[in-house]
Design an enzyme around this catalytic site. Structure first.
Site, short mmCIF file in Angstrom:
data_model
loop_
_atom_site.label_atom_id
_atom_site.label_comp_id
_atom_site.label_asym_id
_atom_site.label_seq_id
_atom_site.Cartn_x
_atom_site.Cartn_y
_atom_site.Cartn_z
N TYR A 41 -3.84 -4.87 -1.79
CA TYR A 41 -4.97 -5.50 -2.49
C TYR A 41 -5.08 -5.15 -3.96
CZ TYR A 41 -7.05 -1.03 -0.95
OH TYR A 41 -7.30 0.29 -0.69
N LYS A 42 -4.17 -4.31 -4.48
CA LYS A 42 -4.25 -3.94 -5.90
C LYS A 42 -3.43 -4.94 -6.71
CE LYS A 42 -5.59 0.74 -4.81
NZ LYS A 42 -5.14 2.01 -4.28
N ARG B 183 -11.87 3.74 -16.14
CA ARG B 183 -10.50 3.29 -15.89
C ARG B 183 -10.39 1.79 -16.15
NH1 ARG B 183 -7.79 3.98 -10.02
NH2 ARG B 183 -9.51 2.56 -9.61
C1 LIG Z 1 -5.74 2.62 -3.21
C2 LIG Z 1 -5.01 3.79 -2.65
C3 LIG Z 1 -5.06 4.07 -1.28
C4 LIG Z 1 -5.91 3.23 -0.38
O1 LIG Z 1 -5.74 3.48 0.95
P1 LIG Z 1 -6.44 2.53 2.02
O2 LIG Z 1 -6.00 3.05 3.30
O3 LIG Z 1 -6.01 1.13 1.71
O4 LIG Z 1 -7.92 2.60 1.81
C5 LIG Z 1 -4.30 5.14 -0.82
N1 LIG Z 1 -3.55 5.89 -1.65
C6 LIG Z 1 -3.51 5.65 -2.99
C7 LIG Z 1 -2.65 6.49 -3.87
C8 LIG Z 1 -4.24 4.60 -3.52
O5 LIG Z 1 -4.21 4.36 -4.82
#
Ligand SMILES: *Cc1c(COP(=O)(O)O)cnc(C)c1O
Length: 418
Positions: free
Chosen positions: A229-230, A377
């Site tokens: 989702y990023k 950020r």
């Molecule tokens: C965004 C992010 C997550 C997110 O984990 P989810 O299980 O999707 O909530 C985990 N690790 C890092 C380094 C992130 O940036």
């Protein structure tokens, strides 16, 4: 960075020459919003919205259960995984889309520990995204291992993390681009050092996939996980992905031995038999709607040239840093951004009043985010951010600082999600 002051016109000229400019209109972005948070939740690709309509109305509504075969819903985890593989330097059959990053971390770390039975520790960094540390803690607790079997590397440069790897290290688990500082670890050097010490290497690519070139196979990486989702724009809570190097795939014993990772799920056998290859890392039924959305978003990402994405990302973050200095010098912002070669696709500034400033920016249409305790950020998703957006965002920031608009009481109220 040029010594000459930047102007809106000089940035508009960069947009006019931008080879990625055509991607901007493929995204749905609201009027009056400058979206500098694509590192946290990517923007909505128009094609993903269309695909959702089709999947809901046609594939589900009319096709019903027949669509598992006719529309190959069952193959989605691999199909979308193969697309992600192309973005992270992996081969077809080395990546699947499944679960969340947290769950995938659990699965792969458990598998990795089982491959290094004589070794006791997982090396990670204190500064990692918290879920990564929490998952390690929970896994080791479940296995009855002492808490000091998590070894936290604390600050310093990449060389330090390498010197913390020893003969007890089973797995080195690091995030490639740090979620706060935006610093990139040297994937090749650290992976090599882990292997020389007999450890396995797991990379978290949450802030890398779709933002900068990643070469998992070239670096000899064993395991990786990452987020949908990023920068991949798969939508809120989109499924994540995991990578297992081909050479290890049939030695991996999945700790979550669900039926979707079975060699023959529809034989309904009593006993578990892992599927050959990457598929054994699946657990339950794939979330077809959200996976289809991610799959459609990946189509767009694959049309873009990764080195052009990287160049534009650095041009945007350089312009942002230069403009904050030029327009808001004296307002108390400090950059914690590493130099370009070690910089991911976001910039973090610290400020005494970071939280209300971020709220005031959001109210004025400039969306970034706040990370505790004092970090602002700003992410630069090169597919849909223009150079002039950086100018306009910093102009609004300047205005908020000069007018002290950030100091209104409503901007000091903390929400649940920050
Ligand atoms: C965004 C992010 C997550 C997110 O984990 P989810 O299980 O999707 O909530 C985990 N690790 C890092 C380094 C992130 O940036």
């Amino acid at each position: 960075m040029s010594a000459k002051p930047l102007t809106r016109d000089s940035l508009a000229a960069l947009d006019a020459a931008d080879p990625l400019a055509r991607f901007g209109e493929m995204f749905e972005l609201p009027e009056g919003v400058i979206y500098l948070d694509g590192n946290s939740l990517g923007a909505l690709p128009k094609a993903a919205a269309e695909r959702m309509q089709e999947v809901v109305n046609d594939e589900w509504g009319r096709g019903l259960i027949r669509s598992w075969n006719r529309r190959d819903w069952i193959g989605l985890p691999q199909r979308a995984g193969d697309k992600i593989a192309r973005l992270i330097g992996a081969a077809p059959g080395e990546v699947v889309v499944a679960d969340s990053t947290s769950v995938n971390l659990f699965k792969l770390l458990a598998s990795a520990l089982a491959l290094r039975p004589g070794r006791t520790t997982i090396l990670t960094e204190a500064d990692n995204f918290p879920t990564d540390g929490y998952i390690i803690e929970g896994l080791l607790g479940m296995m009855g291992r002492p808490l000091d079997s998590i070894k936290y590397w604390d600050q310093g440069d990449a060389q330090d993390v390498i010197s913390a790897i020893d003969e007890d290290t089973a797995v080195v688990a690091l995030t490639h681009v740090n979620y706060k500082s935006g610093r990139i670890h040297d994937m090749a050097a650290i992976t090599r050092a882990a292997h020389e010490a007999g450890a396995l290497m797991l990379w978290d690519l949450c802030h890398s996939a779709g933002a900068l070139p990643v070469e998992l196979n070239e670096c000899g990486v064993d395991f990786a996980v990452g987020c949908g989702y990023k920068y991949l724009n798969g939508g809120p809570g989109a499924p994540a992905f995991l990578y297992v190097a081909k050479r290890l795939q049939n030695d991996v014993a999945p700790p979550l031995s669900g039926w979707m990772g079975h060699a023959a799920p529809f034989a309904f056998d009593r006993d578990y038999r892992p599927a050959p290859g990457i598929a054994r890392n699946l657990c339950g039924t794939p979330p077809v709607l959200s996976m289809a959305c991610l799959d459609a978003a990946l189509e767009i990402m694959l049309e873009a040239d990764m080195s052009e994405l990287r160049d534009k990302s650095l041009a945007l973050s350089d312009a942002f840093l230069a403009l904050v200095e030029q327009q808001c010098g004296g307002s108390g912002f400090k950059s914690i951004a590493p130099p370009p070669a070690q910089r991911g696709s976001h910039i973090s500034l610290t400020h005494q009043h970071a939280y209300p400033v971020v709220q005031a920016l959001t109210a004025a249409g400039v969306i970034g985010d706040f990370r505790t305790p004092d970090i602002m950020r700003f992410g630069f998703a090169p597919l849909y951010i223009r150079h002039v957006d950086i100018w306009d965002a910093v102009a609004i920031l300047k205005d908020i600082m000069q007018s002290r608009a950030w100091d209104k009481p409503e901007f000091h109220q903390r929400s649940k999600v920050t």
